[in-house]
Structure formats: C-alpha cells, structure tokens
Write a protein that holds these residues in place. Structure first.
Motif, PDB file in Angstrom:
ATOM      1  N   ALA A 193     -34.524  51.725  58.944  1.00 32.16           N
ATOM      2  CA  ALA A 193     -35.453  52.514  58.131  1.00 32.16           C
ATOM      3  C   ALA A 193     -35.123  53.997  58.138  1.00 32.16           C
ATOM      4  O   ALA A 193     -35.610  54.749  57.288  1.00 32.16           O
ATOM      5  CB  ALA A 193     -36.882  52.309  58.640  1.00 32.16           C
ATOM      6  N   SER A 194     -34.284  54.443  59.072  1.00 28.10           N
ATOM      7  CA  SER A 194     -34.029  55.877  59.232  1.00 28.10           C
ATOM      8  C   SER A 194     -33.119  56.455  58.164  1.00 28.10           C
ATOM      9  O   SER A 194     -33.140  57.659  57.911  1.00 28.10           O
ATOM     10  CB  SER A 194     -33.408  56.141  60.610  1.00 28.10           C
ATOM     11  N   TYR A 195     -32.304  55.631  57.520  1.00 33.03           N
ATOM     12  CA  TYR A 195     -31.343  56.172  56.561  1.00 33.03           C
ATOM     13  C   TYR A 195     -32.049  56.604  55.277  1.00 33.03           C
ATOM     14  O   TYR A 195     -32.864  55.858  54.729  1.00 33.03           O
ATOM     15  CB  TYR A 195     -30.268  55.132  56.234  1.00 33.03           C
ATOM     16  N   PRO A 196     -31.717  57.773  54.756  1.00 31.42           N
ATOM     17  CA  PRO A 196     -32.369  58.225  53.523  1.00 31.42           C
ATOM     18  C   PRO A 196     -32.093  57.317  52.331  1.00 31.42           C
ATOM     19  O   PRO A 196     -32.888  57.254  51.398  1.00 31.42           O
ATOM     20  CB  PRO A 196     -31.794  59.626  53.289  1.00 31.42           C
ATOM     21  N   GLN A 197     -30.952  56.606  52.349  1.00 30.82           N
ATOM     22  CA  GLN A 197     -30.625  55.707  51.234  1.00 30.82           C
ATOM     23  C   GLN A 197     -31.488  54.451  51.231  1.00 30.82           C
ATOM     24  O   GLN A 197     -31.571  53.751  50.222  1.00 30.82           O
ATOM     25  CB  GLN A 197     -29.155  55.259  51.296  1.00 30.82           C
ATOM     26  N   VAL A 198     -32.085  54.125  52.376  1.00 30.43           N
ATOM     27  CA  VAL A 198     -32.877  52.897  52.485  1.00 30.43           C
ATOM     28  C   VAL A 198     -34.281  53.158  51.958  1.00 30.43           C
ATOM     29  O   VAL A 198     -34.961  54.094  52.387  1.00 30.43           O
ATOM     30  CB  VAL A 198     -32.914  52.393  53.936  1.00 30.43           C
ATOM     31  N   GLN A 199     -34.695  52.304  51.037  1.00 35.53           N
ATOM     32  CA  GLN A 199     -36.011  52.457  50.433  1.00 35.53           C
ATOM     33  C   GLN A 199     -37.075  51.644  51.150  1.00 35.53           C
ATOM     34  O   GLN A 199     -38.195  52.093  51.349  1.00 35.53           O
ATOM     35  CB  GLN A 199     -35.951  52.009  48.967  1.00 35.53           C
ATOM     36  N   ARG A 200     -36.726  50.422  51.546  1.00 37.51           N
ATOM     37  CA  ARG A 200     -37.655  49.516  52.216  1.00 37.51           C
ATOM     38  C   ARG A 200     -36.908  48.670  53.235  1.00 37.51           C
ATOM     39  O   ARG A 200     -35.729  48.369  53.055  1.00 37.51           O
ATOM     40  CB  ARG A 200     -38.315  48.562  51.205  1.00 37.51           C
ATOM     41  N   VAL A 201     -37.638  48.257  54.270  1.00 39.15           N
ATOM     42  CA  VAL A 201     -37.155  47.252  55.212  1.00 39.15           C
ATOM     43  C   VAL A 201     -38.249  46.190  55.297  1.00 39.15           C
ATOM     44  O   VAL A 201     -39.364  46.476  55.747  1.00 39.15           O
ATOM     45  CB  VAL A 201     -36.876  47.842  56.613  1.00 39.15           C
ATOM     46  N   PHE A 202     -37.959  44.981  54.834  1.00 40.09           N
ATOM     47  CA  PHE A 202     -38.947  43.910  54.822  1.00 40.09           C
ATOM     48  C   PHE A 202     -38.901  43.133  56.131  1.00 40.09           C
ATOM     49  O   PHE A 202     -37.827  42.706  56.579  1.00 40.09           O
ATOM     50  CB  PHE A 202     -38.675  42.946  53.668  1.00 40.09           C
ATOM     51  N   VAL A 203     -40.081  42.929  56.736  1.00 40.02           N
ATOM     52  CA  VAL A 203     -40.207  42.148  57.966  1.00 40.02           C
ATOM     53  C   VAL A 203     -41.430  41.253  57.849  1.00 40.02           C
ATOM     54  O   VAL A 203     -42.283  41.432  56.973  1.00 40.02           O
ATOM     55  CB  VAL A 203     -40.346  43.052  59.213  1.00 40.02           C
ATOM     56  N   ASN A 204     -41.541  40.304  58.756  1.00 44.82           N
ATOM     57  CA  ASN A 204     -42.738  39.481  58.823  1.00 44.82           C
ATOM     58  C   ASN A 204     -43.952  40.354  59.153  1.00 44.82           C
ATOM     59  O   ASN A 204     -43.822  41.327  59.902  1.00 44.82           O
ATOM     60  CB  ASN A 204     -42.543  38.405  59.891  1.00 44.82           C
ATOM     61  N   PRO A 205     -45.141  40.037  58.628  1.00 50.55           N
ATOM     62  CA  PRO A 205     -46.327  40.854  58.941  1.00 50.55           C
ATOM     63  C   PRO A 205     -46.583  41.013  60.436  1.00 50.55           C
ATOM     64  O   PRO A 205     -47.028  42.073  60.876  1.00 50.55           O
ATOM     65  CB  PRO A 205     -47.467  40.066  58.278  1.00 50.55           C
ATOM     66  N   ALA A 206     -46.275  39.978  61.236  1.00 48.17           N
ATOM     67  CA  ALA A 206     -46.484  40.086  62.685  1.00 48.17           C
ATOM     68  C   ALA A 206     -45.564  41.137  63.296  1.00 48.17           C
ATOM     69  O   ALA A 206     -45.942  41.834  64.247  1.00 48.17           O
ATOM     70  CB  ALA A 206     -46.247  38.728  63.348  1.00 48.17           C
ATOM     71  N   ILE A 207     -44.361  41.262  62.751  1.00 49.09           N
ATOM     72  CA  ILE A 207     -43.414  42.264  63.260  1.00 49.09           C
ATOM     73  C   ILE A 207     -43.874  43.664  62.873  1.00 49.09           C
ATOM     74  O   ILE A 207     -43.804  44.604  63.675  1.00 49.09           O
ATOM     75  CB  ILE A 207     -41.995  41.959  62.752  1.00 49.09           C
ATOM     76  N   LYS A 208     -44.349  43.828  61.649  1.00 50.61           N
ATOM     77  CA  LYS A 208     -44.904  45.123  61.249  1.00 50.61           C
ATOM     78  C   LYS A 208     -46.051  45.512  62.178  1.00 50.61           C
ATOM     79  O   LYS A 208     -46.137  46.659  62.656  1.00 50.61           O
ATOM     80  CB  LYS A 208     -45.392  45.043  59.801  1.00 50.61           C
ATOM     81  N   LYS A 209     -46.943  44.563  62.455  1.00 48.47           N
ATOM     82  CA  LYS A 209     -48.083  44.841  63.341  1.00 48.47           C
ATOM     83  C   LYS A 209     -47.598  45.222  64.739  1.00 48.47           C
ATOM     84  O   LYS A 209     -48.132  46.149  65.360  1.00 48.47           O
ATOM     85  CB  LYS A 209     -48.993  43.620  63.404  1.00 48.47           C
ATOM     86  N   LYS A 210     -46.584  44.504  65.230  1.00 43.51           N
ATOM     87  CA  LYS A 210     -46.038  44.809  66.555  1.00 43.51           C
ATOM     88  C   LYS A 210     -45.468  46.222  66.599  1.00 43.51           C
ATOM     89  O   LYS A 210     -45.677  46.970  67.567  1.00 43.51           O
ATOM     90  CB  LYS A 210     -44.956  43.793  66.907  1.00 43.51           C
ATOM     91  N   LEU A 211     -44.755  46.601  65.567  1.00 43.75           N
ATOM     92  CA  LEU A 211     -44.208  47.952  65.503  1.00 43.75           C
ATOM     93  C   LEU A 211     -45.319  48.991  65.432  1.00 43.75           C
ATOM     94  O   LEU A 211     -45.238  50.058  66.058  1.00 43.75           O
ATOM     95  CB  LEU A 211     -43.281  48.084  64.288  1.00 43.75           C
ATOM     96  N   CYS A 212     -46.367  48.687  64.685  1.00 48.34           N
ATOM     97  CA  CYS A 212     -47.501  49.608  64.610  1.00 48.34           C
ATOM     98  C   CYS A 212     -48.123  49.836  65.983  1.00 48.34           C
ATOM     99  O   CYS A 212     -48.569  50.940  66.309  1.00 48.34           O
ATOM    100  CB  CYS A 212     -48.554  49.055  63.645  1.00 48.34           C
ATOM    101  N   GLU A 213     -48.138  48.798  66.800  1.00 48.34           N
ATOM    102  CA  GLU A 213     -48.768  48.871  68.120  1.00 48.34           C
ATOM    103  C   GLU A 213     -47.880  49.539  69.165  1.00 48.34           C
ATOM    104  O   GLU A 213     -48.400  50.088  70.153  1.00 48.34           O
ATOM    105  CB  GLU A 213     -49.119  47.462  68.589  1.00 48.34           C
ATOM    106  N   THR A 214     -46.562  49.502  68.960  1.00 47.72           N
ATOM    107  CA  THR A 214     -45.666  49.903  70.050  1.00 47.72           C
ATOM    108  C   THR A 214     -44.718  51.055  69.731  1.00 47.72           C
ATOM    109  O   THR A 214     -44.186  51.669  70.665  1.00 47.72           O
ATOM    110  CB  THR A 214     -44.814  48.705  70.500  1.00 47.72           C
ATOM    111  N   TRP A 215     -44.467  51.351  68.463  1.00 46.77           N
ATOM    112  CA  TRP A 215     -43.437  52.346  68.149  1.00 46.77           C
ATOM    113  C   TRP A 215     -43.912  53.753  68.483  1.00 46.77           C
ATOM    114  O   TRP A 215     -44.999  54.180  68.065  1.00 46.77           O
ATOM    115  CB  TRP A 215     -43.047  52.261  66.678  1.00 46.77           C
TER     116      TRP A 215
END
Length: 358
Positions: free
Chosen positions: A185-207
């Motif tokens: 997700a860090s690269y400026p050329q990248v627009q989106r990174v699709f993940v499972n909703p559980a992974i998004k939630k995990k990142l929200c809780e821990t990143w």
C-alpha cells in the motif's frame, strides 16, 4: 475532453484498415469476449497502454513477468496470466525485493496478473483486464525454487480461522504479513490493496505505522489466501478509465467495513420465483469493450522472447523498459509507508453468485 493517445490512434487506424474496430467481424461476435481473449497466447505489437476499466477493457503492448527471478516466482504457469503493463511488472520486481528485505522468505509468489492482451478471463476474475492488477500469495517464496509442477499443485494457505466467523488465524498471521500488505500500500502507484474483511479488521486493530495508508486497504470477498494489488492508471494513459480515490483516513470505523461483519453479505441468495421466467445471463461480447480492444485482438503478435520484461531479474528476454514514474526505493522505515467498486452498504454492485459460505 482528454487527448487521444498515439497508441489509440494507431490501433484505430490499423483496425479500420482491416475492418475490425467499429464493426467487429461476424466470427468475433459469435464468440464471447472471454473466449476471444482467452484463446490468444501472446501480446500484440504496439505501445503499452491499458484500455478501459479494470473490469471492462484490454491491454496493448503487454510484457510478461519472467517466470523466475531472484526474489519472485510466477505461479500457475499453465494459465498464461503473467502479462501486464510494464509499469506493473516493474512494480512487482521492486515489491519482491522489498518483501525479501522485510523477511518474507526469499521474496514473493505472484499469481494472476492478466492475459496477454487483457480482456475478460474465461474463469476466476472479473477484473485483471487491463494489466494493472496482480495477485500476491500469502505464502512466501521458499529458499529452494518451486518446480513447474509444484507451482501448479501447491495449495493456497488461508489466513482465516475456519472455526470462527471472519477471524484471522493467529497461528498463521504474523507482524510480517501485516508489514507485507502495508508495504504494498505504500507505493504511490498503488491505488488499492484488496484483502479479506477479517484481514482489514486485523490491520485496523494492530497497525501502528502510517494509519492513512489503511484507506488503500479495501475489504472484499475471498482474498484470505492472497491479496490483490491494483495500480493507478499510468500518466498519459488516456484510454485508461480511472477509479474513484480511496479514503484518506484509515477507514476503520466506517459503515462499509462494519457491513462485512453483518449477516447481509453472507446470506444465501433468495430462492428463484418458480413462476418467473429465468433470465439468461448476459455474456460480455467484444462490442461491449472499448473500441480499441478489437484492434488489440486483431493485431499481429509479438514473440514471447521479445515480450518478456527485462528488469532487475533473470530469465527475461529482450524488452527493456524504463517506467515513466520512478519507483520508490525500499522504505527505510515501515512507519513511513503509506475494487471495480466492491459491494457495500448502498452499493449497486451485484453480489457474487454463488456467494461464499464464509
């Protein structure tokens, strides 16, 4: 009105010469777009350009990711889906080096990118049509390279705990997994990174790094065994249809994310009305795609050797490419790192059928 690129003008001229662009041939119209594009084994000769939208288009001048590199391997080679816009292939090589630097094995395993001329795939994806999407396995590249047979047969590894609803399996998920996704997700050329909703939630809780980058990480069905990188339209690609921007916040408290953890996304489809005549699925035809795609489909092929990307890796042929946007150097600190549209509350995007059971 946006200026029309030289590539599109050239494709249009070539297609008009052979009568292929505004009026596809009868033989072409008899077959669906996925049959036509799925039967082509090599890219066309021409400048590299994405044409249309990620889920409705094609690509001109694709190059292949070499099957093997020092920090990557291409998977499922029999599918012939390792073709992409040169900017995407260059990004994947950069990302593979950065992934290895994060301790992600010896690099990445790359799944589907696109077919040689893009377009709708016979199976597996609705997007991946313009060479700007790529799948990365949640399995690191092993020290010993995988054989062609292993690349076909090795199973995926899910990051979910199958005994619990939408929960990441803590025995498999690690901080390195999180760093890998956020590096993408860090690269400026990248627009989106699709993940499972559980992974998004995990990142929200821990990143604990740059939370604004989480806005690029989008929840979607599946994507528990791999994640999906989508690039922005390259500068000057007039035929590429851009997607709406992602949130500038982490988007962790949004209704869109919360929706995935309700019953609605996972409810079985309603039974069909027995008194209602079944609706025949509408097939996507060549005429439904951007007009320039007919010319891409009809154009002469480039040889595989000439169309293999020659970047920082091995196993490539003779095409050298310098991306118009320089790729960033590997981030010195992960804290500095920075869906066609996907279903969600109020969305008019059709839900998958059949819907996943989990």
């Amino acid at each position: 009105m946006r200026p029309i690129s030289k590539t599109i003008l050239g494709l249009a001229a070539a297609a008009l010469f052979c009568g292929a662009i505004s009026e596809p041939t009868f033989a072409q119209e008899e077959k669906t777009a996925k049959q036509l594009f799925g039967s082509v084994k090599l890219p066309n000769r021409g400048d590299a350009e994405p044409l249309g939208f990620y889920a409705k288009g094609c690509q001109s001048g694709a190059v292949a990711l070499p099957t093997d590199g020092p920090t990557w391997q291409a998977m499922r080679l029999s599918r012939n889906r390792r073709w992409g816009n040169p900017a995407m292939i260059s990004l994947l090589e950069q990302f593979s080096r950065d992934a290895a630097g994060l301790g992600w094995g010896t690099g990445i395993l790359v799944g589907d990118i696109s077919m040689p001329r893009g377009g709708p795939m016979p199976s597996g994806h609705a997007s991946h049509q313009i060479g700007l999407d790529a799948d990365i396995w949640f399995t690191p590249k092993p020290q010993r390279p995988l054989s062609p047979a292993q690349r076909e047969d090795i199973p995926f590894t899910s990051m979910l705990d199958k005994s619990k609803f939408l929960t990441v399996d803590s025995r498999r998920w690690s901080p390195t997994h999180a760093r890998l996704v956020m590096q993408a997700a860090s690269y400026p050329q990248v627009q989106r990174v699709f993940v499972n909703p559980a992974i998004k939630k995990k990142l929200c809780e821990t990143w604990t790094g740059d939370r604004s980058l989480l806005g690029k990480v989008r929840p979607v069905y599946g994507h528990d065994e791999h994640f999906h990188i989508r690039m922005n339209c390259p500068p000057g690609a007039a035929g590429c249809e851009r997607q709406a921007s992602t949130p500038s916040t982490d988007d962790c408290n949004s209704k869109a994310l919360a929706w995935w953890f309700t019953k609605e996304p996972w409810a079985p489809p309603k039974p069909a009305d027995p008194n209602k005549k079944p609706v025949k699925p509408r097939q996507v035809m060549l005429s439904n795609l951007p007009k320039a795609c007919a010319a891409v489909l009809s154009a002469p092929s480039r040889s595989e050797q000439d169309a293999t990307f020659q970047g920082g890796g091995q196993g490539g042929g003779g095409m050298a490419y310098s991306p118009s946007v320089p790729l960033p150097a590997a981030a010195s600190s992960l804290d500095t790192m920075t869906d066609g549209d996907m279903p969600g509350p109020g969305s008019d995007v059709p839900l998958p059928s059949p819907r996943p059971s989990r």
